[in-house]
Design a protein around this motif. Sequence first.
Motif, short mmCIF file in Angstrom:
data_model
loop_
_atom_site.label_atom_id
_atom_site.label_comp_id
_atom_site.label_asym_id
_atom_site.label_seq_id
_atom_site.Cartn_x
_atom_site.Cartn_y
_atom_site.Cartn_z
N ARG A 107 -28.00 15.22 13.18
CA ARG A 107 -27.96 14.15 14.18
C ARG A 107 -29.38 13.76 14.57
NH1 ARG A 107 -24.73 16.67 18.94
NH2 ARG A 107 -25.80 18.49 18.12
N PRO A 108 -29.66 12.45 14.63
CA PRO A 108 -31.02 12.03 14.98
C PRO A 108 -31.38 12.47 16.40
CG PRO A 108 -29.58 10.13 14.67
CD PRO A 108 -28.77 11.34 14.38
N ARG A 109 -32.62 12.89 16.58
CA ARG A 109 -33.06 13.35 17.89
C ARG A 109 -33.54 12.17 18.74
NH1 ARG A 109 -30.47 16.80 16.47
NH2 ARG A 109 -30.96 18.97 16.07
N GLN A 110 -33.82 11.05 18.10
CA GLN A 110 -34.24 9.88 18.87
C GLN A 110 -33.58 8.65 18.28
OE1 GLN A 110 -38.25 10.84 18.13
NE2 GLN A 110 -38.51 9.31 16.52
N LEU A 111 -33.52 7.62 19.06
CA LEU A 111 -32.89 6.39 18.59
C LEU A 111 -33.77 5.75 17.53
CD1 LEU A 111 -31.45 4.71 21.78
CD2 LEU A 111 -30.21 5.76 19.88
N ALA A 112 -33.16 5.35 16.44
CA ALA A 112 -33.92 4.68 15.39
C ALA A 112 -34.07 3.21 15.76
CB ALA A 112 -33.18 4.82 14.07
N ASP A 139 -35.38 13.15 8.01
CA ASP A 139 -34.98 11.73 7.95
C ASP A 139 -34.39 11.39 6.58
OD1 ASP A 139 -35.67 11.20 10.54
OD2 ASP A 139 -37.68 10.50 10.05
#
Length: 203
Positions: A107-112, A139
């Motif tokens: 799961r991404p840790r920050q918004l792309a 990524d």
Amino acid sequence: MRALAGTVPGMLVTDLNHFVGMSEDTPGPARRLAAHLHDIVRAATAGDAGTAWETALPCRRRPGNRRCPGRMIVLRTEAGAPIRWHCSVCDDEGVISNWEDSAFDLRPRQLALAEPVSEIVIPDEVAAALRGLQLLDTDCERLVFAIRARDDHAILTATDDDLDELIGFVAAEANNEPSRRRQQRLDAAFDALTTATQSPDAW
Ligand SMILES: [Zn+2]
């Protein structure tokens, strides 16, 4: 020996904690099952939540010694709820709990940032070669495990920058690959991805 998987009729109920850090003397079938579950968690956390989608991950079953042609359909809802998976063809299905914050949680840790993405059609073998890359950063790993199945192909969704980065990893690994056979697979992946960068208007 502790049972690795509980069973509800027809469903494989697993706790990911039992499938991490397995020792060298773990029997092959348990290791293969662990690898299968790791890939499912990677895909389910790399792709969209809240909706079931068909990954490019092949089914592990071999009914009558022939590989089941199905792909894994995964559903992740929220942290705390198990990831559900089932085969698109046979009745293989299961749930995986305690996947959150494991080494396989992508799961991404920050918004792309919302950059334009392209859909790139690649053969299944290329998708498999990309999943086998050893040196990917998180990524790129997320890109590779978010690859979806469509008919007999796989669909990679990536921005131009993503694609450049992924091609870099493929090239680096192909250069250092001692096995001729794996090197050929990586070369095929490299060709498929670079062709995609040269025809951005195809989609
Ligand atoms: Zn199947």
